[in-house]
Design an enzyme around this catalytic site. Structure first.
Site, PDB file in Angstrom:
ATOM      1  N   GLU A 195     -19.871 -12.869  45.288  1.00 51.57           N
ATOM      2  CA  GLU A 195     -21.060 -12.119  45.721  1.00 51.57           C
ATOM      3  C   GLU A 195     -20.721 -11.224  46.916  1.00 51.57           C
ATOM      4  OE1 GLU A 195     -24.459 -14.739  45.988  1.00 51.57           O
ATOM      5  OE2 GLU A 195     -24.255 -15.353  43.892  1.00 51.57           O
ATOM      6  N   GLU A 199     -24.121 -17.336  54.766  1.00 51.94           N
ATOM      7  CA  GLU A 199     -24.002 -18.073  53.484  1.00 51.94           C
ATOM      8  C   GLU A 199     -24.065 -17.046  52.361  1.00 51.94           C
ATOM      9  OE1 GLU A 199     -27.202 -20.496  52.231  1.00 51.94           O
ATOM     10  OE2 GLU A 199     -28.690 -19.611  53.556  1.00 51.94           O
TER      11      GLU A 199
END
Lengths: 644, 644
Positions: free
Chosen positions: B434, B425
């Protein structure tokens, strides 16, 4: 050989680079244009895989000096980093970066790459990164043809008649340059076409930073002796371009000995039409497009050097002398009407306000001699150094004349008797921008009620202009900090503008008259201050509009003034009425923070404010075109002001 | 009384200000709107002439506290500083400055002034100076009617049908706000009309900083009991506006007891329709339009607090559990096809990459229980603090299960056996921001050749939005230096966006798949790196276009992602497909440096680049609309980047 023209020779391929360079130099070319990539080298398909040997020749074949002064490197023409295909985009991006970094290593003075459409977002992005990541980036030369034959064909038009076809390639260049924020390290190379467009379109190109023009051998024709020559129109274009500092690149099939082309170009340049003997041309030499901060003679005292320059103006003081002469004649006539000998022969009091080192005193004395008038000249000057010079002249040069020197600020002194005429020269390049209105209104008490002010009126003017060069120079001036950049684009610059193009005509902004009329109250009575002088309001605001004649990019305004001295005697730096030979003023460039793309038929609306408070004067301005608008410039005088 | 609605009462004249305020407070209004100038005072014709007594009442009649919290001061309505007449402009400018400086002295919380046209250049200029020269400037409330009846009349149209008439007053406000550079101290006061426009136009107003709405008493009607009430449509509009933090001003002739209006508004607000029990609403309370810098979990280790927040998501781990369950079922099925008991019962190796404090380990173990699969779970985590928590759980909570904790960076470790499934995740608010692609590609060697990655695909999306509030907040964030401002508008901001309006629909930008396919060479063979892993290219560029549906101003983009975990299991923060109740991500706001005015029918074209080098990843972007274009944002990652 004339030193004023620099010619290069373009090679489509250079299997033996050294031989090519030797040939070109031998024929008196100064540089060559050559592909970066050697034809023998094949580029690996995936560039991130390292291959032994690299994609082009070694840099050992030329001396470092030749690489850095004789070679313009051409990027491979097939590279298309703005392809619609993401895969092609990325692959070509790798190739382009490879060639750019090879050029960076060689230190070539310029990298040339062709523009093919107005879709150059990715190309510009990569070049911006190249510039930001290089200590000494080469210049970028973007080459475009003068006309897009594709557009003309699409429209089923003759090339000559298709305005769109001639506009098209200018748009390619202009959007590309915009994408690079009008970087001065990025210029355009214009490939001349056999047909030439309308003058307006040529003039627009003269406003662009044209670094070079490509003259294809195909547009030369052979004269009776068999030598290659250009048509009259092409000759004129080449000369105009070279005068704007473009270099010339000969390119294409060798229909004649390659040496003949450069010989012809040199000869053509030497025999170019002779320019009229304008003192401005020699005076301004070397100051072209060089930005200067406007003087603040009220806040700062001028130095000897500045006086020296201004006193040499061959025209200005002649005009003043004529104006004073006429004023003296008119005064005498008026007195004669009154039919009183005593009055007719009464002394005429002339005050020179801001006398500097005395040029207007001399003009006044001359005028008195011409009209055989008895005058008393009072020279008022606040600069102590200039007062010394004035006093010395009064003692030595003007000792037989009635000349008095009064040191002090014209706004604060009180003199008796009052003046029949006050004479001043307080104007800046934009008319009132050196605070002439505030000074003369402050000195209004020195003038008789029906007295004459020379000058009696002045006007400021602006024209919207396109000039990436001036805009980039203003932005970069003084400092690199973002704060400073903001200030630089919110101030007026005095500059002898050359590399610019007028988007529309010059129009009036502000008017000032002297002696000034005061504000009136609700009963219509003039309001006076504590000294009994008219209370004037030198704030101004003006809204000026223009219709755009052809697509362009607006970078700011050219600013000018004209001035009525007395009667029909004028001085002017407005281009259409410029006093011939007068050199005292360069125009101003008034930048806008965000250049605006303007289209034929659109309306440019500018609002200018002249703001005044008790300590200072400043300008604010806004420009609107269609949907686009600039921010307000210089709110509250935050970036530029004139101190009272 | 509800604390959530603030009502004020407007007085057209206030001969006795204290009596008016007392009356309003007595009736439960929180503030009053009153003219600055007392009706008895006559303004001198020439303001610069000092007059004894001044132009309005003394400030002694109210307490300082009342002035600073209960009074909205209205500028004299006749003032027109954008008159065509220069004389009127200057005279009214003096009056306006006088009233502004009186307000400054009183310290009123807000100054209200009406907009009457889109020609507000001079007004905005004067207010900008007012803001810049005041230490604590009052808020500026610009009031506009919802509809220009003049325009409707001119067009001979019913007000309801005239789109132009409804657009007009929005343009007045929008251009005025643009002139003030979208200053957050400047808001709009919307005067409700009896007729209401189309929903799209109402929604556009909800994107503006509406500080207050004026509800004229004339749009109330009396119910059976004789009390004033609003129509259903007006009720809804008032409620929407108050939810967007607008205050309510009752104005106009008193057709009923003035107390009844505020009582009705309070009651209406308390009885407003109940909102569905969305966890996001309570979770995001207080974070509305509050900008946060995106996390960089790869470069910085997350702290306990952050883990705490994310682990509480009631939806996300359910989705992961379902996805892992389905993957385990599919793996078993595939093995059964091979009809080999040994393989069917073979241990399933599941690696959780970036396990944090273990929520995905728990989801994996649950999925194993549900499907009765023997699993070996390997939790890889680089954050030493999180590793401690994982190790403790492995010892204590999961001691009967086959769970191994491996400290380290997933891109650098080598494990055997390889995984059947990797679960991660690593997504940010804009999907890949990210660095999930780089992490998972770096970990590709941990996965079996036919292994499963959960997630297997994610996409980023954008929609062009209008939000002066977000734009001004981004510009002002962190610092006042011009340099910083530049940076702030070249970066992504995580924010729960409320005061904004979508200009067009949400569209796809970038897609990433896992396991990723490698680049192919010219023979079509996948290129591998020194470890034999596919050489992937996570650079992206995408060109996205939208047609504008109504006139608006674009300030940037809302950015979202969706993600396919496995099979049909998705998570999404794209508004139209948002996973209900999932709270882990707010969207991103991607600003543009120069807001763009867009018109109905125009095309917005945005280009986004995801750039990668050996040390970092960053985005660049450009937007074009008609003639207007933004600069390139974040060239070479100069303002924002994600470190590898």
């Amino acid at each position: 050989m004339s030193p004023d023209i620099s010619c290069g020779l373009e090679y489509l391929i250079t299997p033996d680079l050294q031989a090519c360079l030797t040939e070109a130099l031998h024929c008196n070319y100064s540089f060559i244009v050559t592909p970066v990539v050697h034809p023998r080298f094949r580029r690996p398909y995936v560039s991130s895989v390292s291959t032994v040997g690299g994609f082009t020749r070694s840099d050992m074949i030329l001396s470092p000096q030749d690489w850095t002064s004789r070679i313009v490197a051409k990027i491979s023409p097939y590279i298309c980093v703005d392809s619609m295909s993401p895969v092609v985009r990325q692959r070509h991006e790798d190739c382009l970066n490879e060639e750019l970094s090879y050029c960076r290593g060689l230190g070539v003075p310029a990298i040339m790459l062709p523009l093919r459409s107005s879709n150059t977002n990715n190309l510009a992005r990569i070049l911006q990164t190249y510039n930001e990541t290089s200590h000494h980036p080469s210049l970028i030369w973007a080459s475009v043809p003068m006309v897009s034959t594709r557009i003309a064909q699409r429209n089923n038009q003759d090339v000559e008649e298709s305005e769109e076809a001639w506009n098209e390639t200018w748009h390619w260049w202009s959007k590309f340059h915009e994408r690079l924020d009008w970087d001065k390290r990025v210029g355009v190379v214009l490939e001349l076409s056999a047909d030439l467009p309308a003058q307006e379109i040529l003039k627009r190109w003269l406003g662009e930073p044209v670094k070079a023009i490509i003259v294809p051998t195909s547009i030369f024709h052979n004269n009776k002796k068999g030598y290659p020559v250009l048509s009259r129109a092409h000759q004129q274009l080449v000369i105009n371009m070279v005068e704007h500092e473009a270099q010339v690149i000969v390119s294409g099939a060798r229909r004649s000995n390659i040496e003949y082309y450069v010989q012809y170009l040199f000869r053509m340049w030497q025999r170019r039409p002779y320019k009229a003997d304008d003192p401005m041309l020699s005076y301004a030499k070397g100051w072209e497009d060089y930005l200067q901060t406007p003087l603040q003679p009220l806040a700062d005292n001028l130095d000897t050097h500045t006086y020296n320059v201004f006193e040499k103006d061959p025209v200005k003081y002649d005009q003043y002398q004529k104006a004073i002469t006429q004023a003296l004649i008119d005064i005498r006539q008026k007195r004669q009407v009154k039919d009183n000998d005593q009055i007719v022969n009464e002394l005429c009091v002339i005050m020179v306000l801001g006398a500097g080192r005395g040029p207007l005193v001399r003009a006044t004395l001359n005028a008195a001699d011409i009209t055989q008038t008895k005058v008393k000249v009072i020279a008022v000057e606040k600069n102590p150094c200039a007062v010394l010079v004035l006093a010395a002249q009064a003692r030595e040069v003007w000792r037989d004349r009635d000349v008095i020197v009064i040191p002090g600020d014209m706004r604060q002194i009180n003199l008796s008797p009052k003046a029949d005429i006050i004479v001043s020269e307080l104007l800046g390049s934009w008319g009132d921008n050196e605070l002439s209105p505030e000074c003369l209104d402050g000195a209004a008490g020195l003038l008789k009620v029906d007295g004459i002010s020379i000058p009696n009126e002045y006007n400021s003017y602006v024209a919207p202009i396109s000039s990436a060069r001036l805009w980039a120079a203003a932005k970069a001036a003084s400092s690199n900090s973002a704060q400073q950049r903001d200030k630089n684009l919110e101030t007026l610059w005095v500059v002898y503008m050359q590399n610019k193009h007028d988007i529309a005509e010059t129009k009036l902004v502000f008017t000032f008259k002297h002696p000034a009329k005061g504000t009136r109250d609700h009963e219509g009575k003039e309001v006076t201050d504590y000294r009994g002088l008219p209370l004037t309001d030198n704030r101004r605001s003006a809204i000026v509009s223009w219709v755009v004649k052809q697509d362009n990019v607006m970078h700011g305004f050219g600013g000018y003034f004209d001035c009525s001295l007395y009667g029909k005697e004028m001085i002017s730096i407005v281009p259409s009425t410029h006093s011939p030979g007068m050199i005292s003023w360069f125009p101003v460039f008034i930048p806008i923070k965000t250049p605006l793309r303007v289209h034929k038929g659109e309306v440019i609306t500018a609002t200018f404010w002249r703001c005044v408070n008790s300590r200072r004067v400043w300008y604010e301005w806004i420009v609107e075109v269609g949907n686009c608008t600039t921010p307000l410039h210089n709110p509250n005088g935050r970036s530029s002001e004139m101190l009272l």
